[in-house]
Design a protein around this motif. Structure first.
Motif, PDB file in Angstrom:
ATOM      1  N   TYR A 171       0.612  -0.959  -0.072  1.00 28.53           N
ATOM      2  CA  TYR A 171       0.052   0.436  -0.148  1.00 28.53           C
ATOM      3  C   TYR A 171       0.801   0.997  -0.343  1.00 28.53           C
ATOM      4  N   ASN A 225      -5.553   2.799   4.580  1.00 28.91           N
ATOM      5  CA  ASN A 225      -6.824   2.528   3.503  1.00 28.91           C
ATOM      6  C   ASN A 225      -8.103   2.704   4.040  1.00 28.91           C
ATOM      7  N   TYR A 227     -11.091   1.129   4.104  1.00 29.20           N
ATOM      8  CA  TYR A 227     -11.995   0.337   4.931  1.00 29.20           C
ATOM      9  C   TYR A 227     -11.554   0.034   5.525  1.00 29.20           C
ATOM     10  N   TYR A 228     -10.345   0.546   6.527  1.00 28.67           N
ATOM     11  CA  TYR A 228      -9.893   0.005   7.900  1.00 28.67           C
ATOM     12  C   TYR A 228     -11.481   1.235   8.668  1.00 28.67           C
TER      13      TYR A 228
END
Ligand code: FE
Length: 345
Positions: A171, A225, A227-228
């Motif tokens: 990432y 990120n 969605y965490y």
């Protein structure tokens, strides 16, 4: 005589085996099957494959792998049962393609459903969901508007206040590649060095561990990120971490917010190619995209599909418009810079 007898026994055995195989395959019908090699987890993939089987009658077998997909497929060669590969991150998709383990798909449905920046110009990989790499900012210690760009993370005012995971994590490498794309190699090196100088501690842990560190008062902002946030909010132990921060969508000075994908590729020796393409079309369809959106707090990719309500609440952003393949090509330069500035040291 003995060999004649052996031959007879062999024939009987062979007959028995074929009868057993016939019985075993009788239930699978004519729709056939498909084999997925997946780095993505069962909770996410199962609802999608169930919906696919319900719609098409095609049986789906999934091998959930944690690592070694390229080695496995390379070793299997032409006999590989894999029809498609599912994974996250452009670097992993590009690595499977670079290893010569995929084949191109030229398909109108895929081209209509997937914006061109999220698919390979050579048609070897296709994005299925997106996630933005954003800033988690302490609600208490960071005011609105204090950080709005990735470049801003290099400002000395953040000295001792930033937490992040390793610079060599996929990432992070993709983000560094995007910095190189927008600002050039020299500026990217400067940026990495400055961000390193602003770190509150050596890079360590995953994206959620950085938010925990903000909650614990170790740092004020982190990179992670999107969605965490959803995952932390749904976890009783981690909810307090999530509640201590808000999401800031930073932008490049001449671009949007950095986005990465999860995606799919057709295996080079796919034994069920027709079914594999059906699955690819299905996963990019609005119906499947809705399942994706609800399961993992990611952004669906197809036009006219919306993220989950919770995800919408984090705000809207303009995705950067670079084709992810251009970032994949900068991966080795990004890793080199990370080493030069000794980012993790
Ligand atoms: Fe992740």
């Amino acid at each position: 005589m003995a060999s004649f007898e052996k031959n007879g026994v062999f024939k009987v055995l062979k007959y028995l085996v074929s009868v057993i195989l016939l019985i075993l395959t009788a239930g699978t019908g004519t729709a056939g099957e498909i084999n997925i090699y997946s780095y993505r987890q069962p909770f996410l993939i199962q609802p999608l494959t169930d919906a696919f089987t319900e719609e098409t009658g095609i049986k789906v077998n999934v091998a959930y792998l944690r690592k070694g997909m390229i080695e496995k497929m390379t070793a299997e060669g032409k006999r590989s049962p894999a029809d498609v590969v599912l994974t996250v991150d452009i670097s992993r998709l590009a690595a499977v393609v670079d290893a010569g383990l995929t084949q191109p798909v030229v398909n109108e449905t895929l081209n209509n459903n997937i914006p061109s920046i999220y698919r390979d110009p050579d048609n070897h990989w296709f994005g299925l969901t997106t996630r933005a790499r954003i800033i988690y900012a302490s609600k208490d210690k960071v005011a609105d508007g204090e950080v709005t760009t990735y470049k801003g993370l290099a400002d000395p005012k953040w000295k001792g206040r930033i937490c992040t995971r390793s610079g060599t994590n996929a990432y992070t490498v993709a983000l560094t590649s995007a910095i190189i794309h927008h600002h050039g190699t020299e500026k990217a090196e400067e940026w990495l060095r400055s961000v390193k100088n602003n770190l509150a501690r050596k890079p360590q842990g995953n994206d959620r561990a950085q938010v925990k560190a903000i909650w614990a008062g170790e740092c004020d902002i982190s990179i992670g990120n999107t969605y965490y946030m959803g995952k932390m909010l749904k976890d009783p132990e981690q909810k307090a971490w999530a509640d201590s921060v808000r999401i800031v969508f930073p932008e490049f000075e001449n671009g949007g917010t950095h986005v990465n994908i999860s995606g799919i590729a057709l295996a080079k020796y796919s034994p069920n190619k027709e079914n594999a393409i059906k699955l690819m079309e299905f996963l990019s369809s609005p119906d499947a995209q809705k399942i994706y959106a609800l399961a993992n707090f990611e952004y669906p990719i197809a036009p006219n599909t919306e993220p989950a309500e919770l995800v919408k609440n984090w705000g809207s952003f303009t995705p950067d418009d670079v084709n992810l393949m251009d970032l994949a090509k900068l991966r080795s330069t990004a890793l080199k810079l990370t080493e030069i500035v000794d980012f993790d040291g």
